[in-house]
Design an enzyme around this catalytic site. Structure first.
Site, PDB file in Angstrom:
ATOM      1  N   GLU A   1      40.406 -44.200  14.135  1.00 28.95           N
ATOM      2  CA  GLU A   1      39.347 -44.351  13.139  1.00 28.95           C
ATOM      3  C   GLU A   1      39.514 -45.686  12.426  1.00 28.95           C
ATOM      4  O   GLU A   1      40.612 -46.015  11.965  1.00 28.95           O
ATOM      5  CB  GLU A   1      39.414 -43.232  12.102  1.00 28.95           C
TER       6      GLU A   1
ATOM      7  N   ASP B   1      37.148 -40.472  -0.275  1.00 31.90           N
ATOM      8  CA  ASP B   1      38.513 -40.981  -0.170  1.00 31.90           C
ATOM      9  C   ASP B   1      39.238 -40.933  -1.506  1.00 31.90           C
ATOM     10  O   ASP B   1      38.669 -41.213  -2.566  1.00 31.90           O
ATOM     11  CB  ASP B   1      38.498 -42.414   0.357  1.00 31.90           C
TER      12      ASP B   1
END
Length: 278
Positions: free
Chosen positions: A49, A60
């Protein structure tokens, strides 16, 4: 068959589970990100990724937020990420997945974004803040380009799991912990049962991420899922490279890079039973 489907088909034949590390493009530099992608591939990464730096990464936690900020301060933007993928694609066997957010994709233009991703050599895209109800165009572009739009699934109703799984492409990404990304000391209770409930709704591979940061956690997940995503624990080590780079410590930069790759290899090892027995 897309490249990601091919990856999981190969893993199934050998009894392996996918190791999927995450890096933020441009953290601590585009050149070092390119080096690390190549080395992660050599260390056994099956899918990598690549995070597109973004100023408001809602999914995040602080570790990856800080990595995005470092990359943005370095001037890394979407065209730089596409160019990074273009350069690295011939050098690695791993599938490459872009991790980004809805706003940059819509600003670029959904169709144009998927076409650019395809031309660069990306094999999949994850857009964590794009809900199923608003993903029709992106799903169509994924089908048209062969760049899989990979859905995230967290604890929700069985009805919604069924809908998300039915629309999924590439693989289904199960969120192991509520909240944002970040290393957790232990896995959530009921994780295996949650993954099983998703697997019952799809023929696609099902992987687990968010909060995974130890080889023993990867080993546990590998017993019931098709793969493991590790992000924050790797980005923590990118931060150490950035610190050494800022200090002008060339030896330290190389040592920190080696530590990151060794850590990655330790996460892949329990997902490859044949290697453990030889």
């Amino acid at each position: 068959m897309t490249r990601i489907a091919d990856t999981f088909s190969r893993l199934k034949q050998t009894g392996e589970k996918a190791f999927i590390p995450f890096l933020t493009a441009g953290d601590p530099s585009i050149a070092i990100t390119e080096e690390l992608i190549v080395e992660l591939d050599r260390a056994g990464a099956d899918i990598i990724e690549i995070g597109v730096p973004y100023s408001d990464p809602l999914a995040d936690g602080p570790t990856i937020q800080a990595g995005s900020l470092r990359a943005l301060r370095n001037g890394t933007r979407m065209p730089d990420v596409f160019e990074l993928v273009r350069r690295v694609r011939p050098k690695v066997g791993a599938s490459l997945v872009l991790f980004t957010y809805a706003n940059p994709v819509f600003q670029w233009g959904v169709s144009s974004f998927f076409q650019a991703a395809k031309e660069a050599g990306a094999n999949g895209v994850i857009i964590p803040d794009l809900p199923l109800e608003e993903s029709e165009e992106a799903l169509a572009c994924g089908r048209a380009t062969g760049v899989d739009l990979i859905p995230l699934v967290s604890t929700t109703s069985q009805e919604r799991i069924t809908k998300i799984a039915a629309a999924g492409q590439g693989f289904i990404y199960c969120v192991a912990a509520l909240g944002v990304t970040g290393v957790r000391e232990s896995l959530s209770d009921g994780l295996a049962e949650f993954v099983a409930s998703v697997q019952a709704q799809t023929s696609l591979p099902v992987v687990v991420g968010f909060g995974v940061g130890k080889p023993e956690q990867a080993a546990t997940i590998g017993q019931f899922a098709d793969g493991v995503v590790v992000g924050s624990a790797i980005v923590q080590r990118s931060a150490a490279i950035a610190d050494a780079l800022a200090a002008g410590d060339a030896v330290g930069v190389e040592e920190r890079k080696r530590e990151l790759i060794e850590f990655a290899a330790s996460l892949k090892a329990p997902l490859y039973p044949h290697k453990q027995s030889t």
